[in-house]
Design a protein around this motif. Structure first.
Motif, PDB file in Angstrom:
ATOM      1  N   TYR A 126     -12.216   1.872  -5.569  1.00 37.13           N
ATOM      2  CA  TYR A 126     -11.203   1.637  -6.704  1.00 37.13           C
ATOM      3  C   TYR A 126     -10.950   2.860  -7.576  1.00 37.13           C
ATOM      4  O   TYR A 126     -11.913   3.648  -7.580  1.00 37.13           O
ATOM      5  CB  TYR A 126     -11.947   0.443  -7.628  1.00 37.13           C
ATOM      6  CG  TYR A 126     -11.722  -0.923  -6.863  1.00 37.13           C
ATOM      7  CD1 TYR A 126     -10.641  -1.748  -7.052  1.00 37.13           C
ATOM      8  CD2 TYR A 126     -12.702  -1.217  -5.848  1.00 37.13           C
ATOM      9  CE1 TYR A 126     -10.719  -2.948  -6.137  1.00 37.13           C
ATOM     10  CE2 TYR A 126     -12.426  -2.272  -5.014  1.00 37.13           C
ATOM     11  CZ  TYR A 126     -11.789  -3.262  -5.295  1.00 37.13           C
ATOM     12  OH  TYR A 126     -11.761  -4.501  -4.593  1.00 37.13           O
ATOM     13  N   HIS A 127      -9.801   2.643  -8.023  1.00 36.59           N
ATOM     14  CA  HIS A 127      -9.537   3.617  -9.276  1.00 36.59           C
ATOM     15  C   HIS A 127      -9.262   2.833 -10.565  1.00 36.59           C
ATOM     16  O   HIS A 127      -8.828   1.776 -10.515  1.00 36.59           O
ATOM     17  CB  HIS A 127      -8.299   4.454  -9.165  1.00 36.59           C
ATOM     18  CG  HIS A 127      -8.339   5.219  -7.997  1.00 36.59           C
ATOM     19  ND1 HIS A 127      -9.032   6.598  -7.911  1.00 36.59           N
ATOM     20  CD2 HIS A 127      -7.534   5.633  -6.352  1.00 36.59           C
ATOM     21  CE1 HIS A 127      -9.032   7.311  -6.703  1.00 36.59           C
ATOM     22  NE2 HIS A 127      -8.159   6.778  -5.948  1.00 36.59           N
TER      23      HIS A 127
ATOM     24  N   ARG B 243      -0.504   7.996  -0.617  1.00 45.00           N
ATOM     25  CA  ARG B 243      -1.479   8.464  -1.875  1.00 45.00           C
ATOM     26  C   ARG B 243      -0.497   9.408  -2.690  1.00 45.00           C
ATOM     27  O   ARG B 243      -0.450   9.445  -3.601  1.00 45.00           O
ATOM     28  CB  ARG B 243      -2.650   9.159  -1.294  1.00 45.00           C
ATOM     29  CG  ARG B 243      -3.194   9.724  -2.680  1.00 45.00           C
ATOM     30  CD  ARG B 243      -4.874  10.157  -2.265  1.00 45.00           C
ATOM     31  NE  ARG B 243      -5.537   9.057  -2.198  1.00 45.00           N
ATOM     32  CZ  ARG B 243      -6.353   8.433  -3.153  1.00 45.00           C
ATOM     33  NH1 ARG B 243      -6.380   8.846  -4.346  1.00 45.00           N
ATOM     34  NH2 ARG B 243      -7.020   7.357  -2.493  1.00 45.00           N
TER      35      ARG B 243
ATOM     36  N   ALA C  60      -6.463  -0.185  -8.982  1.00 46.55           N
ATOM     37  CA  ALA C  60      -6.086   0.217  -7.829  1.00 46.55           C
ATOM     38  C   ALA C  60      -7.037   0.496  -6.838  1.00 46.55           C
ATOM     39  O   ALA C  60      -8.375   0.387  -7.027  1.00 46.55           O
ATOM     40  CB  ALA C  60      -5.540   1.860  -8.161  1.00 46.55           C
ATOM     41  N   TRP C  61      -6.904   0.142  -5.580  1.00 51.88           N
ATOM     42  CA  TRP C  61      -7.782   0.314  -4.694  1.00 51.88           C
ATOM     43  C   TRP C  61      -7.333   0.818  -3.361  1.00 51.88           C
ATOM     44  O   TRP C  61      -6.003   0.856  -3.252  1.00 51.88           O
ATOM     45  CB  TRP C  61      -8.557  -1.038  -4.361  1.00 51.88           C
ATOM     46  CG  TRP C  61      -7.561  -1.984  -3.360  1.00 51.88           C
ATOM     47  CD1 TRP C  61      -7.795  -2.180  -1.837  1.00 51.88           C
ATOM     48  CD2 TRP C  61      -6.682  -3.033  -3.888  1.00 51.88           C
ATOM     49  NE1 TRP C  61      -6.787  -2.917  -1.538  1.00 51.88           N
ATOM     50  CE2 TRP C  61      -6.130  -3.650  -2.647  1.00 51.88           C
ATOM     51  CE3 TRP C  61      -6.073  -3.335  -5.197  1.00 51.88           C
ATOM     52  CZ2 TRP C  61      -5.037  -4.627  -2.693  1.00 51.88           C
ATOM     53  CZ3 TRP C  61      -5.117  -4.288  -5.303  1.00 51.88           C
ATOM     54  CH2 TRP C  61      -4.794  -4.813  -4.140  1.00 51.88           C
ATOM     55  N   TYR C  62      -8.259   1.231  -2.536  1.00 51.33           N
ATOM     56  CA  TYR C  62      -7.744   2.043  -1.259  1.00 51.33           C
ATOM     57  C   TYR C  62      -9.028   2.025  -0.193  1.00 51.33           C
ATOM     58  O   TYR C  62      -9.899   1.772  -0.739  1.00 51.33           O
ATOM     59  CB  TYR C  62      -7.327   3.462  -1.581  1.00 51.33           C
ATOM     60  CG  TYR C  62      -8.581   4.498  -2.082  1.00 51.33           C
ATOM     61  CD1 TYR C  62      -9.379   5.212  -1.327  1.00 51.33           C
ATOM     62  CD2 TYR C  62      -8.875   4.219  -3.396  1.00 51.33           C
ATOM     63  CE1 TYR C  62     -10.520   6.037  -1.700  1.00 51.33           C
ATOM     64  CE2 TYR C  62     -10.010   5.135  -4.041  1.00 51.33           C
ATOM     65  CZ  TYR C  62     -10.894   5.901  -3.074  1.00 51.33           C
ATOM     66  OH  TYR C  62     -11.598   6.604  -3.747  1.00 51.33           O
TER      67      TYR C  62
ATOM     68  N   ILE D 247      -2.684   3.423  -1.325  1.00 43.31           N
ATOM     69  CA  ILE D 247      -3.374   2.894  -2.443  1.00 43.31           C
ATOM     70  C   ILE D 247      -2.614   1.598  -2.826  1.00 43.31           C
ATOM     71  O   ILE D 247      -1.331   1.495  -2.775  1.00 43.31           O
ATOM     72  CB  ILE D 247      -3.347   3.700  -3.684  1.00 43.31           C
ATOM     73  CG1 ILE D 247      -4.174   5.191  -3.389  1.00 43.31           C
ATOM     74  CG2 ILE D 247      -3.647   3.144  -4.908  1.00 43.31           C
ATOM     75  CD1 ILE D 247      -3.741   6.107  -4.519  1.00 43.31           C
TER      76      ILE D 247
ATOM     77  N   TYR E 117       0.949  -0.988   0.087  1.00 44.35           N
ATOM     78  CA  TYR E 117       0.045  -0.130   0.000  1.00 44.35           C
ATOM     79  C   TYR E 117       1.080   1.431   0.055  1.00 44.35           C
ATOM     80  O   TYR E 117       1.688   1.447   0.857  1.00 44.35           O
ATOM     81  CB  TYR E 117      -1.071   0.052   1.199  1.00 44.35           C
ATOM     82  CG  TYR E 117      -1.971  -1.151   1.346  1.00 44.35           C
ATOM     83  CD1 TYR E 117      -3.228  -0.588   0.724  1.00 44.35           C
ATOM     84  CD2 TYR E 117      -1.891  -2.394   1.445  1.00 44.35           C
ATOM     85  CE1 TYR E 117      -4.478  -1.423   0.693  1.00 44.35           C
ATOM     86  CE2 TYR E 117      -2.959  -3.187   1.258  1.00 44.35           C
ATOM     87  CZ  TYR E 117      -4.054  -2.718   0.928  1.00 44.35           C
ATOM     88  OH  TYR E 117      -5.209  -3.714   0.856  1.00 44.35           O
TER      89      TYR E 117
END
Length: 93
Positions: free
Chosen positions: A53-54, A28, A67-69, A84, A25
């Motif tokens: 998600y992105h 950002r 991508a996730w967060y 992220i 992770y």
């Protein structure tokens, strides 16, 4: 230094990643914001909470939901707040 690379482009670079369940992770601010676009996708982890998600775009190609967060993680996962992680072919190492 840990890097995330997709489609030949470095999309994240940091020596301050948090590893959870084998995933790095990134902070950002270590991720190239220009490659991220919002996704409506979410998923639930029983101990981390609600993931968002992105999409990742690099060199003209889009990798959907790559991508996730966790914007508001559960207490047990507080260390990944505002960080992220990547998957779907994004090489991290």
């Amino acid at each position: 230094m840990v890097r995330a690379v997709w489609n030949g482009a470095v999309i994240a670079d940091s020596d301050d990643t948090v590893v959870v369940e084998g995933n790095h992770y990134f902070p950002r601010d270590a991720v190239d914001a220009g490659v991220l676009s919002d996704s409506a996708t979410t998923s639930i982890c029983p101990w981390k909470g609600l993931a968002h998600y992105h999409h990742v775009t690099a060199r003209g190609q889009v990798n959907k939901d790559a991508a996730w967060y966790y914007p508001d993680p559960k207490e047990a996962a507080e260390a990944i707040r505002d960080r992220i992680a990547f998957w779907k072919g994004v090489e991290v190492g």
